[in-house]
Structures are given as structure tokens and as C-alpha cells.
Design a protein around this motif. Structure first.
Motif, PDB file in Angstrom:
ATOM      1  N   GLY A 134       0.798  -1.387   0.143  1.00 30.21           N
ATOM      2  CA  GLY A 134      -0.001  -0.381   0.154  1.00 30.21           C
ATOM      3  C   GLY A 134       0.414   1.122   0.188  1.00 30.21           C
ATOM      4  O   GLY A 134       0.212   2.124  -0.355  1.00 30.21           O
ATOM      5  N   ALA A 135       2.175   1.183  -0.135  1.00 28.88           N
ATOM      6  CA  ALA A 135       3.048   2.390   0.118  1.00 28.88           C
ATOM      7  C   ALA A 135       2.663   3.006  -1.579  1.00 28.88           C
ATOM      8  O   ALA A 135       2.849   2.268  -2.761  1.00 28.88           O
ATOM      9  N   THR A 136       3.378   4.613  -1.433  1.00 26.33           N
ATOM     10  CA  THR A 136       2.725   4.682  -2.600  1.00 26.33           C
ATOM     11  C   THR A 136       4.270   5.358  -3.094  1.00 26.33           C
ATOM     12  O   THR A 136       4.879   5.609  -2.086  1.00 26.33           O
ATOM     13  N   CYS A 137       4.035   6.216  -3.848  1.00 30.87           N
ATOM     14  CA  CYS A 137       5.560   6.965  -4.550  1.00 30.87           C
ATOM     15  C   CYS A 137       6.393   7.814  -3.536  1.00 30.87           C
ATOM     16  O   CYS A 137       7.255   7.997  -3.310  1.00 30.87           O
ATOM     17  N   SER A 138       5.068   8.453  -2.871  1.00 30.89           N
ATOM     18  CA  SER A 138       5.490   9.432  -1.744  1.00 30.89           C
ATOM     19  C   SER A 138       6.030   9.578  -0.835  1.00 30.89           C
ATOM     20  O   SER A 138       6.798   9.005  -0.494  1.00 30.89           O
ATOM     21  N   ASP A 139       5.082   8.138  -0.233  1.00 32.32           N
ATOM     22  CA  ASP A 139       6.079   7.587   1.172  1.00 32.32           C
ATOM     23  C   ASP A 139       6.981   6.374   0.799  1.00 32.32           C
ATOM     24  O   ASP A 139       8.323   6.476   1.490  1.00 32.32           O
ATOM     25  N   LEU A 140       7.194   6.003  -0.551  1.00 30.14           N
ATOM     26  CA  LEU A 140       8.807   5.909  -0.526  1.00 30.14           C
ATOM     27  C   LEU A 140      10.442   6.484  -0.665  1.00 30.14           C
ATOM     28  O   LEU A 140      10.552   6.060  -0.237  1.00 30.14           O
ATOM     29  N   VAL A 141       9.621   7.870  -1.350  1.00 32.61           N
ATOM     30  CA  VAL A 141      10.726   9.263  -0.799  1.00 32.61           C
ATOM     31  C   VAL A 141      11.405   9.279  -0.085  1.00 32.61           C
ATOM     32  O   VAL A 141      12.166   9.417   0.541  1.00 32.61           O
ATOM     33  N   VAL A 142      10.824   9.583   1.212  1.00 33.59           N
ATOM     34  CA  VAL A 142      10.184   9.446   2.627  1.00 33.59           C
ATOM     35  C   VAL A 142      11.206   8.054   3.246  1.00 33.59           C
ATOM     36  O   VAL A 142      12.578   8.481   3.494  1.00 33.59           O
ATOM     37  N   TYR A 143      11.080   7.117   2.642  1.00 32.28           N
ATOM     38  CA  TYR A 143      11.312   6.137   3.187  1.00 32.28           C
ATOM     39  C   TYR A 143      12.694   5.791   2.846  1.00 32.28           C
ATOM     40  O   TYR A 143      13.648   5.692   4.056  1.00 32.28           O
ATOM     41  N   ALA A 144      12.931   6.553   1.447  1.00 32.58           N
ATOM     42  CA  ALA A 144      14.484   6.054   1.105  1.00 32.58           C
ATOM     43  C   ALA A 144      14.684   6.611   1.683  1.00 32.58           C
ATOM     44  O   ALA A 144      16.676   6.386   1.957  1.00 32.58           O
ATOM     45  N   ALA A 145      15.070   8.441   1.969  1.00 39.68           N
ATOM     46  CA  ALA A 145      16.128   9.129   2.484  1.00 39.68           C
ATOM     47  C   ALA A 145      16.906   9.149   3.764  1.00 39.68           C
ATOM     48  O   ALA A 145      17.838   8.915   4.823  1.00 39.68           O
ATOM     49  N   ALA A 146      16.289   7.488   4.652  1.00 35.47           N
ATOM     50  CA  ALA A 146      16.665   6.704   5.869  1.00 35.47           C
ATOM     51  C   ALA A 146      17.407   5.966   5.433  1.00 35.47           C
ATOM     52  O   ALA A 146      17.591   4.931   6.403  1.00 35.47           O
ATOM     53  N   LEU A 147      17.295   5.590   4.293  1.00 33.87           N
ATOM     54  CA  LEU A 147      18.218   4.058   4.549  1.00 33.87           C
ATOM     55  C   LEU A 147      19.647   4.596   3.428  1.00 33.87           C
ATOM     56  O   LEU A 147      20.049   4.690   2.414  1.00 33.87           O
ATOM     57  N   GLU A 148      20.949   3.782   3.646  1.00 32.51           N
ATOM     58  CA  GLU A 148      21.862   4.004   3.198  1.00 32.51           C
ATOM     59  C   GLU A 148      22.008   2.913   1.140  1.00 32.51           C
ATOM     60  O   GLU A 148      20.807   2.410   1.624  1.00 32.51           O
ATOM     61  N   ASN A 149      22.674   3.835   0.632  1.00 27.62           N
ATOM     62  CA  ASN A 149      22.312   3.905  -1.291  1.00 27.62           C
ATOM     63  C   ASN A 149      23.277   2.592  -1.250  1.00 27.62           C
ATOM     64  O   ASN A 149      22.111   1.861  -2.232  1.00 27.62           O
ATOM     65  N   GLU A 150      23.398   1.911   0.033  1.00 32.64           N
ATOM     66  CA  GLU A 150      24.177   0.192  -0.721  1.00 32.64           C
ATOM     67  C   GLU A 150      23.452  -0.484  -0.067  1.00 32.64           C
ATOM     68  O   GLU A 150      23.777  -1.913  -0.081  1.00 32.64           O
ATOM     69  N   SER A 151      22.503  -0.500   0.995  1.00 35.48           N
ATOM     70  CA  SER A 151      21.918  -1.535   1.001  1.00 35.48           C
ATOM     71  C   SER A 151      20.832  -2.322   0.051  1.00 35.48           C
ATOM     72  O   SER A 151      20.499  -1.461  -1.249  1.00 35.48           O
ATOM     73  N   ASP A 152      20.618  -2.882   0.722  1.00 39.56           N
ATOM     74  CA  ASP A 152      19.165  -4.141  -0.202  1.00 39.56           C
ATOM     75  C   ASP A 152      18.219  -3.850  -0.082  1.00 39.56           C
ATOM     76  O   ASP A 152      17.454  -3.937  -1.097  1.00 39.56           O
ATOM     77  N   VAL A 153      18.022  -3.349   0.434  1.00 42.00           N
ATOM     78  CA  VAL A 153      16.280  -2.598   0.548  1.00 42.00           C
ATOM     79  C   VAL A 153      16.639  -1.617  -0.241  1.00 42.00           C
ATOM     80  O   VAL A 153      15.649  -1.369  -1.267  1.00 42.00           O
ATOM     81  N   CYS A 154      17.787  -0.508  -0.083  1.00 45.72           N
ATOM     82  CA  CYS A 154      18.128   0.955  -1.029  1.00 45.72           C
ATOM     83  C   CYS A 154      17.454   0.351  -3.565  1.00 45.72           C
ATOM     84  O   CYS A 154      16.649   1.016  -3.865  1.00 45.72           O
TER      85      CYS A 154
END
Length: 268
Positions: A134-154
Motif C-alpha cells: 500500500g505504500a505510494t511513490c511519495s511514501d517511498l521517497v521519505v522511506y528511502a531517505a533514511a536508508l543507506e545507498n548500498e543497502s539491499d532494501v535501497c
């Protein structure tokens, strides 16, 4: 040659999940054998979760919740292949309180996940991303900003750029290295570099690779050494360290081991 004490200082400026950190950790058997021998459980949200334990993590393959990962982590060893995958959810499950209050990280990761260049168009903002609970594109922008660039989740999130910002997904960029310039001697030899590469050499070859090449992250792993903040150069301590620093020998070695030279670690 680099000593055990040198590697403690060097490691503190590296991300815990970087390839260079993994290489350095192999020296623990020489520099702190008691640390190397210790078996510890996988650490997850060591100060406790700061979100609802039932929160479902976006892109979790089985709809895993923060509470589930918190319990699962304690059953795994710290060197388990699953531990880093679980810890990748820490920015979501235990962000600083400031993140919860105003939705902006108090201190972000050293190299944040650059999803859609941190913004999406108004027409795409509310699009729901398949497989993201259910996450939107806008949600992912906020979520991604807290992740490391080299992480698997990123890496998983970046696949949604084709939906959320197709123009970004189509763009091909060159590999960025020390974008504000090398702040050490260009002839500085990077510790553990396989062929004695210098900072200047990496700065020259980086633009010859694309940003999504497998070589680019390996080159960028040397940025903490080749272009640290000026404060690091002046007093040898990082002004702002990485979000999850490389924990070599728990940041200290015994006086008897401090001056031991580490084979293959030229230049530190």
C-alpha cells in the motif's frame, strides 16, 4: 605499513556494510583475537523500537513486521548472512524520535538512498507501488531517505523508479566520486587497495564508469578516506561519522597489539 591502531581510526570512517569494512574485519584475528573469537547475537534496534511493532515494512517479502524482526534477530548470530538483511529495516523500525515527530531524519545516513532524486511529480505522488503493502511513490521517497545507498532494501526500492519517476530511471549517469573534490593528497595510497590505487587514480577513473556499474560502489567505498570533511583532516576524528560505522575491534586494540603491522594494509 598500517598498524592495528591505524585500522581502528580508518574503520571508524567507513560504513559497516561496505566491502572495505569487510576486508578490514579480517584483520581482527591479528589485532583483537578475543573479539574475533566472540560470538554475538544479531543486534536490532538496540535501544528499542520507536514505531508500532505491528508496522509492516515496505517491500518485506513476507509482510514482515518490525516486531517480528526484533524477535527474529535475537535468534541469529551477528555474522549470519541474514543479520544485515534484518538490520536494513532499522531506519524504519527504530528511527530517532525527531523522525517520527516531523518526518525528517535528525541525522541521515552518510550516503542516503537517492530514490527519484528525493522527489516525485504531483501526478505520481499517490500512485501505489505493487508489492509495497500500500505504500505510494511519495511514501517511498521519505522511506528511502533514511536508508543507506548500498543497502539491499535501497536496491529493491530503486526498481520502483520505472513507475514513480520514469524519466529518472531512464537517465544514465556516470559514477560520482568525491563530488566536492579530493581533500587529501591525490597520491595517498588507499589501505587494502588490491593494486596500490591512490585517491587521485580513483578520482580519474570514476567518470569512466556508469553509476549503476558493479565497479562504482567499490570505487565509492574509498570516499571516507579520499574526501573526508575538513574537520577529519584537522583533528583525525570524523565530524559526522557514518550512520553505522565499521566496528573494527570495538574501536580499540590492546597496547600490546596497537603497533602490530597488518600484512597487505599498505598506506594507512
Amino acid at each position: 605499513g598500517a598498524t592495528c591502531s591505524d585500522l581502528v581510526v580508518y574503520a571508524a570512517a567507513l560504513e559497516n556494510e561496505s566491502d572495505v569494512c569487510s576486508d578490514i574485519m579480517m584483520a581482527e584475528v591479528l589485532c583483537c583475537p578475543e573479539e574475533d573469537a566472540a560470538t554475538m547475537t544479531c543486534s536490532f534496534c538496540k535501544n528499542g523500537m520507536t514505531v508500532d511493532s505491528e508496522y509492516v515494512i515496505p517491500f518485506a517479502p513476507n509482510g514482515d513486521t518490525c516486531g517480528y524482526l526484533y524477535e527474529l534477530a535475537s535468534t541469529l548470530e551477528s555474522d549470519s548472512e541474514f543479520c544485515p538483511q534484518i538490520q536494513a529495516a532499522e531506519p524504519v523500525c527504530c528511527p530517532p524520535i525527531e523522525v517520527i515527530e516531523d518526518n525528517t531524519p535528525a541525522t541521515g545516513p552518510a550516503k542516503p538512498c537517492n530514490f527519484c532524486s528525493n522527489e516525485v511529480s504531483s501526478s505520481n505522488a499517490l500512485l501505489e507501488v505493487p508489492g509495497a503493502d500500500g505504500a505510494t511513490c511519495s511514501d517511498l521517497v521519505v522511506y528511502a531517505a533514511a536508508l543507506e545507498n548500498e543497502s539491499d532494501v535501497c536496491s529493491d526500492i530503486m526498481m520502483a523508479e520505472v513507475l514513480c519517476c520514469p524519466e529518472e530511471d531512464a537517465a544514465t549517469m556516470t559514477c560520482s566520486f568525491c563530488k566536492n573534490g579530493v581533500t587529501v593528497d591525490p597520491e595517498y595510497v588507499i589501505p587494502l587497495a588490491p593494486n596500490g590505487e591512490t585517491c587521485g587514480y580513483l578520482n580519474e577513473i570514476a567518470p569512466t564508469f556508469e553509476a549503476d556499474s558493479e565497479v562504482c560502489p567499490q570505487i565509492q567505498a574509498a570516499e571516507p578516506v579520499c574526501c573526508p570533511p575538513i574537520e577529519v583532516i584537522e583533528d583525525n576524528t570524523p565530524a559526522t561519522g557514518p550512520a553505522k560505522p565499521c566496528n573494527f575491534c570495538s574501536n580499540e586494540v590492546s597496547s600490546s597489539n596497537a603497533l602490530l603491522e597488518v600484512p597487505g594494509a599498505d598506506g594507512a
